[in-house]
Design a protein around this motif. Structure first.
Motif, mmCIF file in Angstrom:
data_model
loop_
_atom_site.group_PDB
_atom_site.id
_atom_site.type_symbol
_atom_site.label_atom_id
_atom_site.label_comp_id
_atom_site.label_asym_id
_atom_site.label_seq_id
_atom_site.Cartn_x
_atom_site.Cartn_y
_atom_site.Cartn_z
ATOM 1 N N GLN A 83 -8.783 0.496 -3.658
ATOM 2 C CA GLN A 83 -8.166 1.647 -2.920
ATOM 3 C C GLN A 83 -9.338 2.813 -2.449
ATOM 4 O O GLN A 83 -9.866 3.278 -3.191
ATOM 5 N N ARG A 128 -3.889 5.753 -0.711
ATOM 6 C CA ARG A 128 -2.954 5.169 0.370
ATOM 7 C C ARG A 128 -3.709 4.149 1.164
ATOM 8 O O ARG A 128 -3.164 3.715 2.286
ATOM 9 N N GLU A 177 -0.757 2.909 3.863
ATOM 10 C CA GLU A 177 0.559 3.248 3.782
ATOM 11 C C GLU A 177 1.055 4.338 4.831
ATOM 12 O O GLU A 177 2.246 4.668 4.963
#
Length: 455
Positions: free
Chosen positions: A41, A45, A124
């Motif tokens: 990550q 997101r 995301e």
């Protein structure tokens, strides 16, 4: 030595399920330790996928540490995990057969789907897509910090950033970002060098080269040359005025002019037609006016090798996705077009100044280019190289080239020359995808670049 990856591809284990909710999610390695993969990550997101192959040809030599190659694909939006891996240099081809010319013979391989939104990497929220090459470099640096700082074995191996097409811009910005992080003590790795294959380093030099080159090849006539040169001048003015997105649109318009006046030359190999059996673009695609088809059809690798992206989708969204335990709602290449759109403002920006910075920092820099590429024509590469301010350039330009051969074949496969930390390879009878067109001499070249101790 027999490459074991074919059997490993179908190995599954419940322990291999990785949670992308973690800052770093690393799956347990395969039983023989030959592969490892996972997500990092890089921002909240925003998830970047990586896949590391440990070479079965590894030679342990304290004087020449075994190297690691980080492969960066172009596009923007081209998947290294898919294209670079299964089409070009990985252990298996797209039919899951062992590749005799895999670069694992010279180094470990680290494939990354970069930037986020590419391949298995995803965001995301579309607002999290990068909009500049520097933002992409920052994410990649975060990934390297997560992977290397916790692994002393990786730290012992020099890392070579090898790029293709638009990936060259990622490579130089990452190289500089990595150097800063190493100096600051935030990143624990040894940067072995940067290699730029058919790289989109100076977009204007490339677009200015297309029509003159095709005119010399009798592929366009004076009318086509004049029309093309007019658009090139428009692009020059737009770039000078800082209108980079407008310049990207004019780039697409210029490609259409080139196609119309050349009977659809293949931008990835000017010896072919884009509409021939050896190409894959269709008349419907050529006539499309959508931003996605108009702008991203060239550097996403979809035409140079017949039906590449569509042919890879069943593999990447099938058995490979199952093996890697990719989240069900992540579809390979689904966000790629959005990646291109997000970077459209940086697409035409030159990055050869960063090559100067790498050379002046003492980094080994290699440029290699396929003879019959048009999109990143050697004529354009030589033009931006001659603009470098590196103090060794004059001597380099005055040097003679050395021919290269391969195996028992005495035909000339390439030319090369080097001066200090700058190296150039002219690969003959190769288009945009050099490892595909000339696998033998390219393997020799990568051994030279990485100074591999392979026997």
């Amino acid at each position: 030595m027999k490459i074991p990856y074919l059997a490993i591809l179908f190995f599954t284990t419940t322990a291999a399920i990785c949670s992308v909710r973690l800052a770093i999610a690393t799956c347990p390695p395969t039983p023989n330790g030959s592969e490892q993969w996972g997500y990092v990550q890089v921002r909240p997101r925003a998830h970047m996928f990586w896949w590391h192959y440990k070479s079965p040809y590894r030679v342990e030599d304290p004087k020449k540490p075994w190297p690691i190659i980080l492969w960066l694909q172009g596009g923007p939006g081209g998947s290294g995990v898919g294209i670079g891996n299964f089409v070009e240099v990985g252990p298996l081809d797209a039919k899951l057969n062992p590749r005799n010319s895999t670069w694992l013979k010279k180094a470990d391989l680290l494939f990354v789907d970069n930037p986020v939104g590419t391949g298995y990497s995803f965001v995301e929220d579309e607002k999290l897509l990068v909009t500049t090459d520097d933002e992409a470099a920052k994410d990649l640096t975060t990934l390297l910090i997560k992977l290397f700082n916790r692994n002393k074995t990786l730290q012992r191996s020099p890392l070579y950033i090898v790029a293709e097409s638009y990936g060259g811009k990622y490579a130089v910005t990452l190289g500089l970002s990595a150097l800063r992080a190493i100096k600051a003590g935030r990143l624990k790795l040894k940067l072995g060098g940067v290699a730029l294959g058919n790289s989109w380093m100076s977009p204007f030099d490339f677009v200015a080269s297309w029509a003159p080159l095709l005119k010399d090849l009798s592929r366009i006539n004076n009318r086509g040359l004049k029309h093309s040169n007019s658009l090139v001048e428009t692009i020059r003015q737009q770039m000078a005025n800082g209108q980079m997105k407008e310049a990207t649109k004019s780039w697409a318009d210029l490609e259409q002019v080139i196609w119309n006046n050349s009977n659809y030359v293949d931008f990835y190999n000017f010896m072919k037609d884009a509409e021939s059996d050896e190409g894959s673009i269709t008349t419907a695609e050529l006539s499309s006016n959508t931003m996605i088809n108009k702008y991203s059809r060239n550097l996403d690798s979809s035409r140079a090798l017949p039906g590449l992206i569509e042919n890879l989708k069943p593999l990447m969204n099938g058995v490979v996705k199952k093996k890697l335990r990719i989240p069900k709602d992540v579809e390979w290449a689904k966000q790629a077009n959005l990646v291109f759109e997000a970077l459209s403002g940086d697409f035409m920006r030159a990055r050869f100044d960063d090559v100067d910075k790498l050379l002046n920092a003492g980094v080994q820099v290699t440029v290699y280019n396929g003879q019959t590429d048009l999109i990143c024509a050697t004529k354009g590469v030589e033009a931006w190289v001659e603009k470098l301010k590196w103090k060794g350039l004059k001597t380099f330009l005055e040097m003679d080239r050395t021919p290269m051969y391969c195996g028992d074949d005495k035909g000339t496969k390439a030319f090369t020359k080097s001066y200090k930390n700058f190296h150039f390879y002219w690969i003959l009878n190769a288009g945009h995808f050099v490892p595909v067109d000339q696998p033998c001499v390219t393997l020799d070249m990568i051994g030279n670049i990485t100074r591999s101790p392979a026997r």
